[in-house]
Structure formats: structure tokens, C-alpha cells
Design an enzyme around this catalytic site. Structure first.
Site, PDB file in Angstrom:
ATOM      1  N   ASP A 190      83.212  32.387  14.563  1.00 13.63           N
ATOM      2  CA  ASP A 190      82.360  33.360  15.250  1.00 13.63           C
ATOM      3  C   ASP A 190      80.900  33.005  14.972  1.00 13.63           C
ATOM      4  OD1 ASP A 190      81.781  34.295  12.736  1.00 13.63           O
ATOM      5  OD2 ASP A 190      82.949  36.139  12.913  1.00 13.63           O
ATOM      6  N   MET A 245      78.791  19.122  10.710  1.00 11.93           N
ATOM      7  CA  MET A 245      77.811  19.667   9.778  1.00 11.93           C
ATOM      8  C   MET A 245      76.562  20.222  10.464  1.00 11.93           C
ATOM      9  SD  MET A 245      79.650  19.205   7.233  1.00 11.93           S
ATOM     10  CE  MET A 245      78.672  19.586   5.795  1.00 11.93           C
ATOM     11  N   ARG A 246      76.771  20.918  11.567  1.00 14.78           N
ATOM     12  CA  ARG A 246      75.647  21.554  12.258  1.00 14.78           C
ATOM     13  C   ARG A 246      76.012  23.004  12.548  1.00 14.78           C
ATOM     14  NH1 ARG A 246      70.810  19.896  12.673  1.00 14.78           N
ATOM     15  NH2 ARG A 246      70.503  20.788  14.728  1.00 14.78           N
ATOM     16  N   SER A 253      88.602  12.430   8.396  1.00 14.44           N
ATOM     17  CA  SER A 253      90.015  12.390   8.002  1.00 14.44           C
ATOM     18  C   SER A 253      90.797  13.545   8.642  1.00 14.44           C
ATOM     19  CB  SER A 253      90.170  12.395   6.481  1.00 14.44           C
ATOM     20  OG  SER A 253      89.762  13.619   5.930  1.00 14.44           O
ATOM     21  N   ARG A 264      68.021  23.228  18.808  1.00 17.02           N
ATOM     22  CA  ARG A 264      69.445  23.472  18.609  1.00 17.02           C
ATOM     23  C   ARG A 264      70.122  23.906  19.911  1.00 17.02           C
ATOM     24  NH1 ARG A 264      71.752  23.884  13.582  1.00 17.02           N
ATOM     25  NH2 ARG A 264      69.949  23.954  12.232  1.00 17.02           N
ATOM     26  N   HIS A 307      87.683  24.934   6.309  1.00 13.20           N
ATOM     27  CA  HIS A 307      86.716  25.064   5.205  1.00 13.20           C
ATOM     28  C   HIS A 307      87.441  24.796   3.886  1.00 13.20           C
ATOM     29  CE1 HIS A 307      83.171  26.302   3.117  1.00 13.20           C
ATOM     30  NE2 HIS A 307      83.914  27.053   2.331  1.00 13.20           N
TER      31      HIS A 307
HETATM   32  C1  GRF Z   1      86.430  18.749   4.941  1.00 10.53           C
HETATM   33  O1  GRF Z   1      86.450  18.959   3.569  1.00 10.53           O
HETATM   34  C2  GRF Z   1      86.352  20.068   5.656  1.00 10.53           C
HETATM   35  O2  GRF Z   1      86.959  21.098   4.954  1.00 10.53           O
HETATM   36  C3  GRF Z   1      84.879  20.309   5.740  1.00 10.53           C
HETATM   37  O3  GRF Z   1      84.326  19.032   5.954  1.00 10.53           O
HETATM   38  C4  GRF Z   1      85.170  18.044   5.392  1.00 10.53           C
HETATM   39  C5  GRF Z   1      85.424  17.028   6.445  1.00 10.53           C
HETATM   40  O4  GRF Z   1      86.137  15.919   5.966  1.00 10.53           O
HETATM   41  N1  GRF Z   1      84.586  21.264   6.780  1.00 10.53           N
HETATM   42  P1  GRF Z   1      86.652  14.807   6.963  1.00 10.53           P
HETATM   43  O5  GRF Z   1      85.422  14.253   7.690  1.00 10.53           O
HETATM   44  O6  GRF Z   1      87.607  15.430   7.912  1.00 10.53           O
HETATM   45  O7  GRF Z   1      87.274  13.754   6.105  1.00 10.53           O
END
Ligand code: GRF
Length: 224
Positions: free
Chosen positions: A142, A91-92, A14, A66, A110
């Protein structure tokens, strides 16, 4: 200058969508060269396809380490002609090699008021702690997770009568505004960093209070 942007995401996308929409509208001065994803089938890939933006899925599980995975991402980003990276629910953990490939050109969003509640469950952790104010943060990336210099934050009250789902949606809606705004400041060369503090020039004069329950600083500009 127009940002040559690569958006990295692992899931729903999103935040990537907000960037695609505002770039298409001309509000965000970005040429989104690539949507890069590490999870086959992630929603963000459909979003890129619908917007007609090139996308690539590099499944991290098929890489030996990685480091090798990150080198492949660097190559893909460079091949696409991008020099700026927006992490949008990616998510990595990134290796130092990746971070150093794009110095001060990687941003992250975040869902908490950093430095409180870093990590993968910012919203849940803030609620479990019982905070009365929560929010979201866009920051430079960073080599330490959720640690780089803060560019913009939005703060909202946590209402005890509000279902978690509604609260979560409120945070996400703010993410979709502050993240493109931060990117726009970067595009315009308006951000500088000195001793952990990010300076926005020229400084803004717009009201910081978006509504009686939302405080955003620095304030959003028109269109965001
Ligand atoms: C969001 O809550 C962002 O803050 C976090 O991961 C989520 C990603 O959501 N880092 P989306 O995939 O952009 O909907």
C-alpha cells in the site's frame, strides 16, 4: 488464471530467479512478461537474459522526479501486458500514483517479521535488537512502506552461534519459497482481504512446520 507478472528488482535478483525457475517448471502459474530494474548492471538483468525473459532498465537517476519515473514504469509494465507487480528487492519508494495503477496487485517481500523492522535493513535491525525469532514476510503493497496486509510469514530462531552470513542465507532461502507461494495463491484467486486480514481459501491443511526450526503460515503447498 495465469499471472501476467512484472518483476521489479534493483540488485542481485535471487527472488526474481526463484520466480523464473518455478514459473519455468510450471509450479508457479505466471507468465513473467517483464523484469524491470532501476540500476544499470544489476545482476537481475543477467538472470532475465539467461531465462530468455524480456527486461528493461530504467535508470531512476535520469528522471526529473519520482512521479515521472513511476509513470515510465507504469507505461513499461502495461506495454508488456502485465497487470501484477512483484517487488523483489526493488529499492525505490513507489509513489501513490504507481500503487493506485495496480490496486491489490502489487506484492513485496521483506526480510523481517513485519510489522517489526521495516525499512532497508530488516535483517541487521532484527539482529541488532537481539530478537530470538526472525523471519520474512510477503505482503500486499500500500502507500506506506512495508505496511500492507500480510499474506505469508516464515519464522526461524536466531542462533547466537551462527555467523550473520549463514543466518542471512537462511532467511533468503525461505524468501525464495514463500514469495512464489504467495504469488501462486494470487494467481489462483485464493486471496481476499478484509480489515487488514488476508484470507486464503480454501484454507490449507498441510503441516506448517517445515523442519524443527522453521514455521511457515499459511503452510506451503507442494512444489514450494
Ligand atoms: C531480499 O532480502 C528481500 O527481502 C528484500 O531485498 C532483498 C532482495 O534480494 N526486499 P534479491 O535481490 O532477491 O537476492
Amino acid at each position: 488464471m495465469t499471472l501476467k507478472l512484472a518483476v521489479l528488482a534493483s540488485g542481485n535478483g535471487s527472488n526474481a530467479q526463484a520466480m523464473l525457475d518455478l514459473a519455468a517448471k510450471g509450479v508457479l502459474d505466471a507468465d513473467i512478461r517483464l523484469v524491470l530494474c532501476n540500476r544499470p548492471g544489476a545482476g537481475v538483468l543477467d538472470r532475465a537474459a539467461r531465462a530468455g525473459i524480456p527486461s528493461l532498465c530504467l535508470d531512476h537517476t535520469s528522471f526529473p522526479s519520482r512521479e515521472v519515473f513511476d509513470q515510465a514504469m507504469i507505461a513499461a509494465i502495461r506495454d508488456a501486458g502485465a497487470d501484477t507487480v512483484a517487488l523483489a528487492g526493488f529499492m525505490r519508494l513507489l509513489t501513490p500514483g504507481f500503487i493506485r495503477a495496480f490496486p491489490q496487485r502489487i506484492l513485496n517481500i521483506h526480510p523481517a517479521l513485519l510489522p517489526a523492522f521495516p525499512g532497508t535493513h530488516g535483517i541487521e535491525d532484527a539482529l541488532a535488537w537481539g530478537v530470538t525469532l526472525a523471519g520474512c514476510t510477503v505482503h500486499f503493497v500500500d502507500e506506506i512502506m512495508d505496511h500492507g496486509e500480510v499474506i505469508i510469514q516464515a519464522a526461524v530462531p536466531v542462533r547466537t552461534d551462527e555467523p550473520e552470513e549463514v543466518f542471512r542465507n537462511r532467511i533468503h532461502a525461505l524468501e525464495h519459497r514463500i514469495y512464489p507461494q504467495a504469488l501462486q495463491w494470487l494467481a489462483k484467486g485464493r486471496l481476499s482481504v478484509h480489515e487488514r486480514r488476508v484470507y486464503l481459501t480454501p484454507a490449507d491443511v498441510a503441516p506448517a512446520v517445515v523442519d524443527p526450526q522453521t514455521l511457515i503460515w499459511p503452510p506451503l503447498e507442494e512444489g514450494f
